[in-house]
Scaffold this motif. Sequence first.
Motif, PDB file in Angstrom:
ATOM      1  N   VAL A  82       0.841  -1.202   0.000  1.00 28.03           N
ATOM      2  CA  VAL A  82       0.000   0.000   0.000  1.00 28.03           C
ATOM      3  C   VAL A  82       0.878   1.255   0.000  1.00 28.03           C
ATOM      4  O   VAL A  82       0.549   2.254  -0.644  1.00 28.03           O
ATOM      5  CB  VAL A  82      -0.982  -0.013   1.197  1.00 28.03           C
ATOM      6  N   ALA A  83       2.035   1.178   0.671  1.00 24.03           N
ATOM      7  CA  ALA A  83       2.942   2.336   0.702  1.00 24.03           C
ATOM      8  C   ALA A  83       3.484   2.667  -0.689  1.00 24.03           C
ATOM      9  O   ALA A  83       3.774   3.824  -0.995  1.00 24.03           O
ATOM     10  CB  ALA A  83       4.096   2.071   1.680  1.00 24.03           C
ATOM     11  N   MET A  84       3.600   1.648  -1.561  1.00 25.92           N
ATOM     12  CA  MET A  84       4.087   1.892  -2.927  1.00 25.92           C
ATOM     13  C   MET A  84       3.163   2.841  -3.681  1.00 25.92           C
ATOM     14  O   MET A  84       3.591   3.630  -4.509  1.00 25.92           O
ATOM     15  CB  MET A  84       4.114   0.584  -3.737  1.00 25.92           C
ATOM     16  N   ASP A  85       1.852   2.684  -3.402  1.00 31.30           N
ATOM     17  CA  ASP A  85       0.822   3.460  -4.096  1.00 31.30           C
ATOM     18  C   ASP A  85      -0.469   3.270  -3.296  1.00 31.30           C
ATOM     19  O   ASP A  85      -0.936   2.136  -3.175  1.00 31.30           O
ATOM     20  CB  ASP A  85       0.662   2.917  -5.526  1.00 31.30           C
ATOM     21  N   PRO A  86      -1.037   4.347  -2.769  1.00 30.65           N
ATOM     22  CA  PRO A  86      -2.255   4.184  -1.958  1.00 30.65           C
ATOM     23  C   PRO A  86      -3.379   3.461  -2.707  1.00 30.65           C
ATOM     24  O   PRO A  86      -4.177   2.760  -2.093  1.00 30.65           O
ATOM     25  CB  PRO A  86      -2.655   5.620  -1.631  1.00 30.65           C
ATOM     26  N   ASN A  88      -3.107   0.900  -4.339  1.00 35.06           N
ATOM     27  CA  ASN A  88      -2.889  -0.539  -4.192  1.00 35.06           C
ATOM     28  C   ASN A  88      -3.794  -1.162  -3.130  1.00 35.06           C
ATOM     29  O   ASN A  88      -4.004  -2.377  -3.130  1.00 35.06           O
ATOM     30  CB  ASN A  88      -1.430  -0.838  -3.818  1.00 35.06           C
ATOM     31  N   ALA A  89      -4.304  -0.336  -2.213  1.00 30.88           N
ATOM     32  CA  ALA A  89      -5.199  -0.862  -1.181  1.00 30.88           C
ATOM     33  C   ALA A  89      -6.427  -1.524  -1.801  1.00 30.88           C
ATOM     34  O   ALA A  89      -7.066  -2.363  -1.173  1.00 30.88           O
ATOM     35  CB  ALA A  89      -5.613   0.253  -0.232  1.00 30.88           C
ATOM     36  N   GLN A  90      -6.751  -1.167  -3.022  1.00 29.54           N
ATOM     37  CA  GLN A  90      -7.934  -1.714  -3.710  1.00 29.54           C
ATOM     38  C   GLN A  90      -7.640  -2.997  -4.463  1.00 29.54           C
ATOM     39  O   GLN A  90      -8.524  -3.599  -5.047  1.00 29.54           O
ATOM     40  CB  GLN A  90      -8.499  -0.687  -4.709  1.00 29.54           C
ATOM     41  N   ARG A  91      -6.369  -3.419  -4.512  1.00 28.78           N
ATOM     42  CA  ARG A  91      -6.070  -4.643  -5.262  1.00 28.78           C
ATOM     43  C   ARG A  91      -5.083  -5.521  -4.502  1.00 28.78           C
ATOM     44  O   ARG A  91      -4.348  -5.050  -3.648  1.00 28.78           O
ATOM     45  CB  ARG A  91      -5.548  -4.312  -6.665  1.00 28.78           C
ATOM     46  N   ASP A  92      -5.097  -6.802  -4.836  1.00 31.06           N
ATOM     47  CA  ASP A  92      -4.191  -7.752  -4.198  1.00 31.06           C
ATOM     48  C   ASP A  92      -2.788  -7.574  -4.757  1.00 31.06           C
ATOM     49  O   ASP A  92      -2.611  -7.181  -5.913  1.00 31.06           O
ATOM     50  CB  ASP A  92      -4.645  -9.194  -4.468  1.00 31.06           C
ATOM     51  N   ALA A  93      -1.800  -7.899  -3.931  1.00 34.01           N
ATOM     52  CA  ALA A  93      -0.409  -7.923  -4.398  1.00 34.01           C
ATOM     53  C   ALA A  93      -0.150  -9.246  -5.107  1.00 34.01           C
ATOM     54  O   ALA A  93      -0.470 -10.310  -4.590  1.00 34.01           O
ATOM     55  CB  ALA A  93       0.539  -7.776  -3.211  1.00 34.01           C
ATOM     56  N   LEU A  94       0.402  -9.169  -6.305  1.00 37.11           N
ATOM     57  CA  LEU A  94       0.758 -10.374  -7.073  1.00 37.11           C
ATOM     58  C   LEU A  94       2.159 -10.202  -7.638  1.00 37.11           C
ATOM     59  O   LEU A  94       2.465  -9.159  -8.227  1.00 37.11           O
ATOM     60  CB  LEU A  94      -0.204 -10.566  -8.255  1.00 37.11           C
TER      61      LEU A  94
END
Length: 353
Positions: A82-86, A88-94
């Motif tokens: 999420v810190a990489m890009d706020p 990102n909170a809306q999507r899973d990390a892959l």
Amino acid sequence: MKTFHNPHHALHQGREEMFRGRMVPCHEVPARLDFVLTELQRRPLGELLTPGISDAELDTAIAGVHSARYTAFLAGAWDEWVAMDPANAQRDALPSVWPLGNRHAFRTDVLPQNFTARLGLFSFDSGSPLMAGTWAAARGGAACALAAAREVLGGARSAFALTRPPGHHAGPDFFGGYCFLNNAAIAAQTLRDGGQQRVAVLDVDYHHGNGTQTIFYERADVLTVSIHGDPATEYPFFLGHADERGAGAGLGFNLNLPLPRGTGFEAWCAALDTAIDAIDDFNADALVVPMGLDTFEGDPISGFTLKSEDYDTVGRMIAAAGVPTVFVFEGGYAVAEVGVNAVNLLEGFCRSI
Ligand code: OKP
Ligand code: ZN
């Protein structure tokens, strides 16, 4: 048989996984566990409990099979994502980039600062989304494995760790195949630490347990046996061949029984007989069964043809090994049938002890 179920499992709920160049809905869904719970309530095998393990005890058990830099990464992964890009909170990390560590083409000893790079360093596929609740859910599952192993150490004939996400693809420092912490390996190591001299792992999931094999590959005190789809054509592809027999002190203590896609119950049973003979010869004091039900004919991502009633026989055959046994829930993606198949196996086991 007591069941320890993971009350936090639904915190892990992936949206999509990469499959043949596109994103498809995840196969490894919370409903899988709910179907097993429902069936266990219909056909009870014993008490249904939550693990009741302290954070400190759990940390120690996890550290018994996973590296510190890997668990530190998992613990902070969501916040870093999420810190990489706020947004990102809306999507899973892959993960999307990997270091090919086994070919020595890239450095894997230097920890990259970049999160995307570390996500790749600690994983091996793009089918295992990581989200806000992954770490808590995975820890809750590891606690079930620890509690089930303790139950057997306390003298019980068997116990069941009912959890997701699954675990057998997770290695000392990698996730993949929907797995983050290796629950079965944690159970096996707990049995060793509790004084069982020889522990066997019998992996009956359709997919080779590459994480478990890797964790114990150089050890003679834990025999790892796996019956699975031939990695020449089946996931996880890069491990699980018959000539992998262990290394160093562990040479002779890993047994892979790959079977061709399309294998039916008769040939599968012959492999189970071979597996159980090996466990007999090893003289196991305790047994851990990574229990995948994706050998079922209706499984959407697998290729064996076992029928629901066959699982009763599987349970009976495992019981005949006569070893105190921890069952750990793994795969099985025919969601509506996974509960019946799991309880058929466990009931077959309980009826024959
Ligand atoms: C996890 B477990 C199928 C895509 C494979 C990963 C499968 C992980 C299985 N073509 N994706 O062993 O049940
Ligand atoms: Zn599987």
